[in-house]
Design a protein around this motif. Structure first.
Motif, short mmCIF file in Angstrom:
data_model
loop_
_atom_site.label_atom_id
_atom_site.label_comp_id
_atom_site.label_asym_id
_atom_site.label_seq_id
_atom_site.Cartn_x
_atom_site.Cartn_y
_atom_site.Cartn_z
N LYS A 73 40.65 65.74 -23.52
CA LYS A 73 39.87 64.70 -24.18
C LYS A 73 39.43 65.11 -25.58
N SER A 74 39.19 66.40 -25.78
CA SER A 74 38.78 66.88 -27.10
C SER A 74 39.98 67.23 -27.98
N LYS A 75 41.19 66.98 -27.46
CA LYS A 75 42.44 67.19 -28.19
C LYS A 75 42.63 68.64 -28.64
N GLN A 76 42.24 69.55 -27.77
CA GLN A 76 42.47 70.96 -28.06
C GLN A 76 43.70 71.49 -27.31
N ALA A 77 44.07 70.81 -26.23
CA ALA A 77 45.26 71.19 -25.45
C ALA A 77 45.57 70.05 -24.48
N TYR A 78 46.72 70.15 -23.81
CA TYR A 78 47.13 69.15 -22.80
C TYR A 78 47.21 67.74 -23.39
N CYS A 79 47.70 67.64 -24.60
CA CYS A 79 47.87 66.33 -25.24
C CYS A 79 49.10 66.38 -26.14
N ALA A 80 49.54 65.22 -26.59
CA ALA A 80 50.76 65.14 -27.39
C ALA A 80 50.63 65.85 -28.73
N SER A 81 49.46 65.72 -29.38
CA SER A 81 49.25 66.34 -30.70
C SER A 81 47.97 67.15 -30.68
N PRO A 82 48.04 68.42 -30.25
CA PRO A 82 46.84 69.26 -30.22
C PRO A 82 46.27 69.46 -31.61
#
Length: 589
Positions: A115-124
């Motif tokens: 959710k904080s876009k630090q990992a486990y996402c398309a564009s960290p």
């Protein structure tokens, strides 16, 4: 002389390609043509060359930096992951089910990183330098080049319920929560040991909850609540206070290669004890940010249900066992034992988790007010009757005397408070691992630490041998009571016949009066229900609030608010009349 000693180096200078070397005072080679100083040093094998010098060890160079001194590349989120790992291990040691660490907390932390876009996402967020290594510390760096895709809310919720399984088949398989590892590098931030320490401390992104050390406790409590473990929030904070769970100096357990200085100090160094209200707010804030699904139901057989928690606090407060029947009735009358009111649902419009421990002790306070009124008058009159009866009938079950209970508990509370204050006064806030603002300050910080340790040893030697206080073993109870102890009377088996009347098969209280705790309403548009001023209330009521607030490590006003909320449900008509009268008086003014 130094030019002759440097002749053994036949390599060309990387800047001017000349082969003309000299030696600095530190033993490093430098080019005599362009004065370029290399990292290579001359191996010292003869102490006659350098006078007044002792060889302590043989190495390749006098000032060559080791890999340990260079440290790892690491991000702030990896530091928080390491703290969470240590806290989860501590909870596991305390008896919490291992699934909390390997499944529930693992998924909560993964969700936060996503959710904080630090990992486990398309564009960290980390694109310019290496990605933060999270959760899968033993996976090679090359295998983590691309971050996992975003998980859907439905899949993620099912992963929590189904033993923390991965929710997408195309995402890399991650291992349970593990301490982070990273390769060696010198690419740390100029003003922090971590790569993003400065950026993280200045980051203020709207809608994103920034993780803090208190936030790690909130995540742990959310995991405990999801598992419905027999640990309340006050228990969790007390275990932190007793040093059973890492918090104040949690950064000391970081690997030696994770260099921490500069802005990292403000992120990971804690200078105050965790506060109940602060952690409670963090819990709701994080749960809402993560869009967590409805938590498992709090049913009557759960430890967090008021019927069970009231038993715990009645035992700890040394009150009669018969009071449990009365707390059960109040719970049923107010509807506070219903699953819907007890179960935490972050998705709801007004997300609000129940303060289970505060609610339980507030129920006990309300029952004591129903029995004894607590107006500094009736409780002492009823105590006189109980003591007279106990003198006449020594063979029967003794009646409960509020006065005797007050004297015993007041003495015990004063002793426990003194122990608690002394323990806090003796607490060493300075960490064994010195913190500094930059590499320039490192020698000074370590030197100061050496001086402090030396002075402590000298003063200890002058003061003589001191008794080492053993670390307290963890327990759910702070106060314990045993029958037959002449110094501390146990009131568990005392009867309430002195304050109750039998009417058929029902029992009624001799006291028919009751005063509401909500005597003064908050005028401002804040979230407080009432304002608590000690001078407005009886000494008996103040003592009860102080006793239970000490057991829970909360402010008396916080408990007073919870008592008011219960009274609002129990005496709806009387509460509304008081509120109307208050508004009427304001209108006349």
């Amino acid at each position: 002389m130094e030019l002759e000693e440097a002749k053994e180096l036949k390599e060309r200078c990387s800047l001017c390609a000349a082969v003309s070397w000299g030696l600095t005072d530190e033993g490093k080679y430098y080019c005599t043509s362009c004065h370029n100083v290399t990292e290579r040093s001359k191996e010292v094998i003869n102490t006659d060359i350098i006078p007044n010098t002792k060889i302590k060890s043989i190495s390749r160079g006098l000032k060559r930096r080791s890999k340990l001194e260079k440290g790892w590349d690491w991000y702030v989120c990896e530091g928080f992951q390491h703290i969470l790992y240590q806290q989860a291990e501590a909870l596991k040691t305390l008896g919490v089910a291992p699934e909390l660490k390997d499944e529930v907390l693992h998924n909560f932390w993964k969700r936060y990183l996503q959710k904080s876009k630090q990992a486990y996402c398309a564009s960290p967020a980390y694109t310019s330098r290496r990605k933060a290594e999270v959760l899968d510390g033993n996976v090679p760096h090359s295998d983590r080049a691309s971050g996992p895709e975003l998980l859907s809310d439905t899949d993620w919720a099912s992963s929590c319920l189904e033993s923390g399984a991965e929710s997408q088949s195309d995402a890399p398989v991650t291992k349970p929560l593990a301490a982070p590892r990273a390769p060696h590098s010198e690419a740390a931030s100029v003003c922090s040991g971590s790569l993003d320490g400065v950026e993280y401390s200045e980051r203020k992104e709207k809608g994103v909850v920034k993780m803090t050390v208190p936030g790690t406790l909130a995540l742990c409590y959310l995991s405990l609540l999801w598992q419905r473990e027999a640990v309340t929030l006050s228990d969790l904070l007390r275990f932190v206070e007793e040093d059973h769970i890492p918090y104040i100096k949690a950064f000391q357990s970081f690997p030696e290669e994770m260099k921490l200085y500069g802005r990292d100090k403000g992120i990971f160094a804690i200078e105050s004890w965790p506060d109940y209200e602060e952690i409670y707010k963090h819990t709701i804030e994080i749960a809402t940010f993560l869009d967590l699904p409805r938590f498992p139901d709090i049913t009557k057989d759960c430890f967090l249900h008021p019927n069970i928690l009231c038993v715990k606090y009645l035992l700890e407060a040394n009150l009669p066992d018969e009071m449990h029947g009365l707390t059960y009735q109040v719970t049923e009358m107010t509807g506070m034992g219903e699953v819907a009111s007890l179960t935490f649902d972050p998705v709801a419009k007004a997300a609000k988790t129940v303060k289970y421990d505060v609610q339980a002790v507030a129920l006990i306070v309300v029952v004591l007010k129903l029995l004894f009124l607590l107006d500094d008058n009736l409780e002492w009159s009823l105590s006189d009757l109980a003591e007279v009866n106990n003198e006449k009938n020594k063979t029967e079950k003794p009646w409960f005397s509020f006065r005797k209970w007050y004297c015993v508990m007041k003495k015990t509370l004063e002793e426990k408070k003194q122990e608690w204050e002394e323990a806090r006064a003796k607490f060493m806030w300075k960490s064994e691992k010195p913190l500094y603002h930059s590499h320039i300050d490192k020698p000074v910080a370590y030197k100061r630490r050496e001086v402090v340790v030396s002075l402590q040893k000298q003063f200890s030697a002058l003061a003589g041998p001191t008794l080492t206080v053993a670390k307290k073993s963890p327990s759910s109870f702070q106060l314990s009571w045993a029958e037959g102890d002449p110094n501390r009377t146990c009131f568990h088996n005392h009867s309430l016949r002195g304050v109750l009347l039998e009417k058929g098969q029902a029992l009624l209280t001799k006291n028919s009066l009751y005063w509401l705790s909500t005597q003064k309403f908050c005028r401002s548009y804040c979230k407080h229900v009432t304002t608590y001023e000690e001078s407005n209330f009886s000494l008996s009521y103040q003592f009860l609030l102080n006793l239970f607030s000490f057991l829970l490590r909360i402010k008396p006003a916080f408990l007073h608010d919870e008592v008011s909320l219960i009274e609002k449900k129990l005496f709806k008509k009387k509460y509304n009349e008081t509120k109307k009268n208050s508004r009427f008086r304001k209108g006349r003014r």
